[in-house]
Design a protein around this motif. Structure first.
Motif, PDB file in Angstrom:
ATOM      1  N   PHE A  36      51.906  36.018  43.257  1.00 40.23           N
ATOM      2  CA  PHE A  36      50.544  36.518  43.065  1.00 40.23           C
ATOM      3  C   PHE A  36      49.922  36.944  44.388  1.00 40.23           C
ATOM      4  CE2 PHE A  36      45.969  36.038  43.064  1.00 40.23           C
ATOM      5  CZ  PHE A  36      45.601  36.765  41.946  1.00 40.23           C
ATOM      6  N   PHE A  40      48.806  40.596  45.424  1.00 45.50           N
ATOM      7  CA  PHE A  40      47.387  40.838  45.661  1.00 45.50           C
ATOM      8  C   PHE A  40      47.166  41.568  46.978  1.00 45.50           C
ATOM      9  CE2 PHE A  40      43.358  39.589  47.586  1.00 45.50           C
ATOM     10  CZ  PHE A  40      42.465  39.933  46.592  1.00 45.50           C
ATOM     11  N   PRO A  76      45.329  50.772  36.942  1.00 41.32           N
ATOM     12  CA  PRO A  76      46.194  49.593  37.012  1.00 41.32           C
ATOM     13  C   PRO A  76      47.145  49.459  35.826  1.00 41.32           C
ATOM     14  CG  PRO A  76      43.904  48.937  36.696  1.00 41.32           C
ATOM     15  CD  PRO A  76      43.911  50.406  36.930  1.00 41.32           C
ATOM     16  N   VAL A 151      50.592  40.707  38.422  1.00 40.25           N
ATOM     17  CA  VAL A 151      49.199  40.316  38.194  1.00 40.25           C
ATOM     18  C   VAL A 151      48.420  40.412  39.499  1.00 40.25           C
ATOM     19  CG1 VAL A 151      47.677  38.393  37.586  1.00 40.25           C
ATOM     20  CG2 VAL A 151      49.706  38.860  36.202  1.00 40.25           C
ATOM     21  N   GLY A 152      49.023  39.962  40.597  1.00 36.80           N
ATOM     22  CA  GLY A 152      48.363  40.019  41.894  1.00 36.80           C
ATOM     23  C   GLY A 152      48.022  41.430  42.313  1.00 36.80           C
ATOM     24  N   VAL A 154      47.650  44.056  40.408  1.00 36.44           N
ATOM     25  CA  VAL A 154      46.647  44.626  39.509  1.00 36.44           C
ATOM     26  C   VAL A 154      45.250  44.113  39.885  1.00 36.44           C
ATOM     27  CG1 VAL A 154      45.804  44.630  37.130  1.00 36.44           C
ATOM     28  CG2 VAL A 154      48.204  45.135  37.595  1.00 36.44           C
ATOM     29  N   VAL A 155      45.147  42.825  40.219  1.00 39.49           N
ATOM     30  CA  VAL A 155      43.855  42.260  40.624  1.00 39.49           C
ATOM     31  C   VAL A 155      43.387  42.873  41.947  1.00 39.49           C
ATOM     32  CG1 VAL A 155      42.668  40.152  41.367  1.00 39.49           C
ATOM     33  CG2 VAL A 155      44.151  40.102  39.351  1.00 39.49           C
ATOM     34  N   GLY A 156      44.297  42.964  42.932  1.00 41.68           N
ATOM     35  CA  GLY A 156      43.944  43.576  44.214  1.00 41.68           C
ATOM     36  C   GLY A 156      43.496  45.011  44.048  1.00 41.68           C
ATOM     37  N   THR A 157      44.210  45.747  43.197  1.00 39.37           N
ATOM     38  CA  THR A 157      43.841  47.130  42.916  1.00 39.37           C
ATOM     39  C   THR A 157      42.470  47.209  42.260  1.00 39.37           C
ATOM     40  OG1 THR A 157      46.137  47.822  42.690  1.00 39.37           O
ATOM     41  CG2 THR A 157      44.495  49.179  41.572  1.00 39.37           C
ATOM     42  N   GLY A 158      42.206  46.298  41.315  1.00 36.93           N
ATOM     43  CA  GLY A 158      40.917  46.281  40.635  1.00 36.93           C
ATOM     44  C   GLY A 158      39.760  46.082  41.598  1.00 36.93           C
ATOM     45  N   LEU A 159      39.961  45.209  42.593  1.00 37.87           N
ATOM     46  CA  LEU A 159      38.897  44.984  43.581  1.00 37.87           C
ATOM     47  C   LEU A 159      38.647  46.235  44.421  1.00 37.87           C
ATOM     48  CD1 LEU A 159      39.634  41.339  44.757  1.00 37.87           C
ATOM     49  CD2 LEU A 159      37.774  42.142  43.301  1.00 37.87           C
TER      50      LEU A 159
END
Length: 199
Positions: A36, A40, A76, A151-152, A154-159
């Protein structure tokens, strides 16, 4: 000097804080001991990824609803698909060129205030997401779980998308619109630097 609205203040503070955190994490090299965490930080380490992902949120904010939410969701999701292709070893030509072009094209779309139909914008964003995702997938560290890594990132990209959306709130004023368009020009220049091997 004009007073900034609350949204503009949030926009002005969000991006520098995210980038500061990214640089702090990049220079310590510590704490990346899980799939993760590796996933991220991966999109945040490279400026070629950062500018494109911020551009997606920024262009979405510039286009307004529903693009402001659709584009940062499309990217994402399609990136995860491209990442799966990379993990499986499915070859896609010119990955680095596609990543660099994403910064150039998205930056120019913002700089020239292009108001594309939502389906056209989603196709453009989705196409570039495949290149970014494939690069992440092929660079997956063998020691880490691909699920946690996916998942990491996708979360980093979302931020990063959220940072772009926050900057997009500046479009509430004429000066803010010019600042957003200028940011698009800078994004295009960064993409061009990667495209021509200058960065």
């Amino acid at each position: 000097m004009p007073r900034l609205s609350p949204k503009a203040r949030i926009a002005a503070l969000t991006l520098p804080l995210i980038l500061l955190a990214a640089q702090a994490g990049a220079h310590t090299g510590e704490g990346i001991n899980t799939g993760f965490a590796s996933g991220f930080w991966h999109p945040i380490y490279g400026w070629d990824h950062v500018v494109a992902m911020v551009a997606v949120g920024l262009w979405g904010a510039f286009l307004g609803a529903p693009a402001i939410w659709i584009l940062p969701v499309v990217f994402p999701l399609v990136m995860a698909f491209g990442g799966a292709l990379g993990v499986m070893g499915v070859p896609i030509p010119m990955i680095e060129t596609g990543i660099a072009l994403s910064g150039v094209v998205l930056g120019l779309l913002i700089a020239f205030a292009v108001r594309a139909p939502i389906w056209v914008a989603a196709v453009i964003v989705g196409l570039f997401a495949i290149f970014h995702g494939h690069a992440h997938g092929t660079e997956l560290p063998e020691a880490f779980s691909p699920y946690g890594y996916a998942v990491g990132f996708v979360v980093g990209t979302g931020l990063l998308h959220l940072a772009g959306i926050a900057l997009g709130f500046l479009t509430n004023s004429e000066a803010g619109k010019m600042a957003v368009r200028g940011t698009g020009g800078v994004i295009a220049l960064v993409g061009a630097a990667f495209l021509f091997g200058l960065a």
